[in-house]
Scaffold this active site. Sequence first.
Site, PDB file in Angstrom:
ATOM      1  N   LYS A 195       0.902  -1.453  -0.046  1.00  0.00           N
ATOM      2  CA  LYS A 195      -0.056   0.071  -0.119  1.00  0.00           C
ATOM      3  C   LYS A 195       0.965   1.166   0.022  1.00  0.00           C
ATOM      4  CE  LYS A 195      -4.122   2.899   2.075  1.00  0.00           C
ATOM      5  NZ  LYS A 195      -4.852   2.488   3.345  1.00  0.00           N
ATOM      6  N   GLU A 201      10.675  -4.539   4.154  1.00  0.00           N
ATOM      7  CA  GLU A 201      10.712  -6.156   3.969  1.00  0.00           C
ATOM      8  C   GLU A 201      10.805  -6.460   2.566  1.00  0.00           C
ATOM      9  OE1 GLU A 201       9.579  -5.462   5.934  1.00  0.00           O
ATOM     10  OE2 GLU A 201       8.946  -6.416   7.897  1.00  0.00           O
ATOM     11  N   GLY A 254      -4.872  -1.588   4.796  1.00  0.00           N
ATOM     12  CA  GLY A 254      -4.530  -3.276   4.009  1.00  0.00           C
ATOM     13  C   GLY A 254      -4.392  -4.081   3.962  1.00  0.00           C
ATOM     14  N   ARG A 255      -5.275  -5.263   5.384  1.00  0.00           N
ATOM     15  CA  ARG A 255      -5.531  -5.254   5.720  1.00  0.00           C
ATOM     16  C   ARG A 255      -7.039  -5.702   5.391  1.00  0.00           C
ATOM     17  NH1 ARG A 255      -4.712  -2.694  10.357  1.00  0.00           N
ATOM     18  NH2 ARG A 255      -6.640  -1.827  11.552  1.00  0.00           N
ATOM     19  N   GLU A 340      -4.807  -6.529  14.743  1.00  0.00           N
ATOM     20  CA  GLU A 340      -4.137  -5.525  14.114  1.00  0.00           C
ATOM     21  C   GLU A 340      -5.658  -4.714  14.233  1.00  0.00           C
ATOM     22  OE1 GLU A 340      -0.688  -4.942  10.682  1.00  0.00           O
ATOM     23  OE2 GLU A 340      -2.327  -4.116   9.866  1.00  0.00           O
ATOM     24  N   HIS A 371      -6.133 -33.830  17.122  1.00  0.00           N
ATOM     25  CA  HIS A 371      -4.822 -34.658  17.371  1.00  0.00           C
ATOM     26  C   HIS A 371      -4.356 -33.578  18.175  1.00  0.00           C
ATOM     27  CE1 HIS A 371      -7.055 -37.793  15.866  1.00  0.00           C
ATOM     28  NE2 HIS A 371      -7.826 -37.424  14.801  1.00  0.00           N
ATOM     29  N   LYS A 485       9.336  -1.511  14.090  1.00  0.00           N
ATOM     30  CA  LYS A 485       9.694  -0.774  12.863  1.00  0.00           C
ATOM     31  C   LYS A 485      10.869   0.196  13.476  1.00  0.00           C
ATOM     32  CE  LYS A 485       5.507  -1.629  10.239  1.00  0.00           C
ATOM     33  NZ  LYS A 485       4.587  -0.670   9.446  1.00  0.00           N
TER      34      LYS A 485
HETATM   35  O1  F6P Z   1       2.784  -3.039   9.966  1.00  0.00           O
HETATM   36  C1  F6P Z   1       2.139  -3.155   9.893  1.00  0.00           C
HETATM   37  C2  F6P Z   1       1.101  -2.997   8.466  1.00  0.00           C
HETATM   38  O2  F6P Z   1       1.540  -1.518   8.318  1.00  0.00           O
HETATM   39  C3  F6P Z   1       0.134  -3.621   7.939  1.00  0.00           C
HETATM   40  O3  F6P Z   1      -0.972  -2.781   8.076  1.00  0.00           O
HETATM   41  C4  F6P Z   1       0.019  -3.952   6.575  1.00  0.00           C
HETATM   42  O4  F6P Z   1      -0.787  -4.499   6.284  1.00  0.00           O
HETATM   43  C5  F6P Z   1       1.576  -4.425   6.205  1.00  0.00           C
HETATM   44  O5  F6P Z   1       1.678  -3.292   7.292  1.00  0.00           O
HETATM   45  C6  F6P Z   1       2.084  -3.688   4.528  1.00  0.00           C
HETATM   46  O6  F6P Z   1       1.927  -2.739   4.356  1.00  0.00           O
HETATM   47  P1  F6P Z   1       2.406  -2.063   3.021  1.00  0.00           P
HETATM   48  O7  F6P Z   1       1.979  -2.803   2.588  1.00  0.00           O
HETATM   49  O8  F6P Z   1       2.105  -0.581   3.187  1.00  0.00           O
HETATM   50  O9  F6P Z   1       3.906  -2.771   2.738  1.00  0.00           O
END
Ligand code: F6P
Length: 512
Positions: A195, A201, A254-255, A340, A371, A485
């Site tokens: 987003k 990452e 995002g979610r 979240e 199990h 972060k």
């Molecule tokens: O660190 C949490 C977060 O901001 C989530 O809410 C989001 O889904 C994820 O990181 C990834 O963010 P982005 O889509 O901006 O890379």
Amino acid sequence: MTDRIDTAWNTLGSLPQKTLQQLFEQDGRVEALSGRIEWSSEEGSSGILFDWSKTHLSDDLLDGFETLAGACDFTSKRAALLAGEHINVTEDRAATHTAERGVGAEPAVEEAVALHARMRLLVEAIHQGALGEVNHLIHIGIGGSALGPALAVDALTRDLKLVDVHVVSNIDGVALEQAFDACDPATTMVAVASKTFTTIETMTNAQSALKWLADNGVSDPSGRVVALTASPEKAVEWGVDETRILPFAESVGGRYSIWSSIGFPVALAVGWDEFEAMLAGARAVDEHFRDNDGRDNLCLRAAFADQYYTRLRGCQTRAVFAYDERLGLFPDYLQQLEMESNGKRVLTDGSPVTGPTAPITWGGVGTDAQHAVFQLLHQGTHLIPVDFIASIAPGDALDPAHHAILLTNCFAQGAALMAGGNMAGDGKDPARAFPGDRPSATMLCDDLDATTLGALIAFHEHRVFANAVLMGINPFDQFGVELGKKMAKDIEAGGAEFDASTTALLAKAGLG
Ligand code: F6P
């Protein structure tokens, strides 16, 4: 309003607690606490049965929770959500995920329709070979930019796979190497899903994927990249050609973004019609959520039970078991959606909450989980409400015995949790005794197809929202992820002071 909320909670807290067995003495309980959300397609009508009868919800509790919902202004908050008002107050934004499904304020719906049309063009161009042979897609994203695609691709590609999709989220290079091993660089595209287009990452993994393409003879690695983002200008800066940027609205969280261009890998893997079917399933739930009130609103009813267990019975977790291999990633998906969104400690006005917020969501797949963890559910000391999800139609073509055993086990677990009993013949061995009166809810799908998956996800989105309204919190921000972060960045930048333990760990790993 606060007075009315306090009064409603006081009334709820003072109601006598009945056992499930006592509640089941009343005729018509199953009918009263079960409801279907349905949709029709060319194949006829289909849907999901939501059976909340094995929870402790009673008529009195339902009355009390309806009063609470009134005191919390549920109907106007729902209207504000759907009208695109800035209900995400801390970020001064709307939350327009339902507009992606065609439900919401006209400008947001129109924008979603236009962006979907652009996405469809690219998906179909790739299917038609306009970008050369594409057999694999490495989808790079994390959190909401990965969990939805991973769930939907895993759930829907058992019988149909137009493109082989690998979702990579972790910065641990092992994850990306695993995807490289499974893909032929000559026929691989890379989707960079973020987003913000700044997540460390994702951007690091994307850079390494480009290098892998280049190292393996792809002459124009950037030409193989598609960007899925609400920050298209950042994707351009990063070097993605505008024709391969699929934007989505900033107001889609995002979610909550699987419905937007973040769903690109799903559409690529199973085709545009299936992606649209997923949207249609979500739309059926949106309409149910918009048009029903009180206990008749199944998402709100589920939130009543959630609030009852968390606030009035002190449950700290809720478990979700999908009796369907295709929904193996559903608990992971729900963890982000619920924790979240509703793992908060302040109300929308910034004052501290006075009770617990979201419980810990956890779960797994049945029958495997039986199990492994069900011992604790049946005989442990924690009260854990359980959700079961299953499909009447099987996902496999083997001997029907497989599916029959799967379903009977699912139903038997719910029955056993509720009834309890004693496995010893004379009923005297305490180690073999089951207290029972342990709650569960069952979501029984007619079939598990793209429409049903969309409906299941949307049901949980609205359940989260309903819970947030009843708790008075904002489910649409996530500042809790920021401090860690920032500290990681500080460590990387060097020079910052940390506690003795962290300093020693950094030194030990050669990072100090
Ligand atoms: O660190 C949490 C977060 O901001 C989530 O809410 C989001 O889904 C994820 O990181 C990834 O963010 P982005 O889509 O901006 O890379």
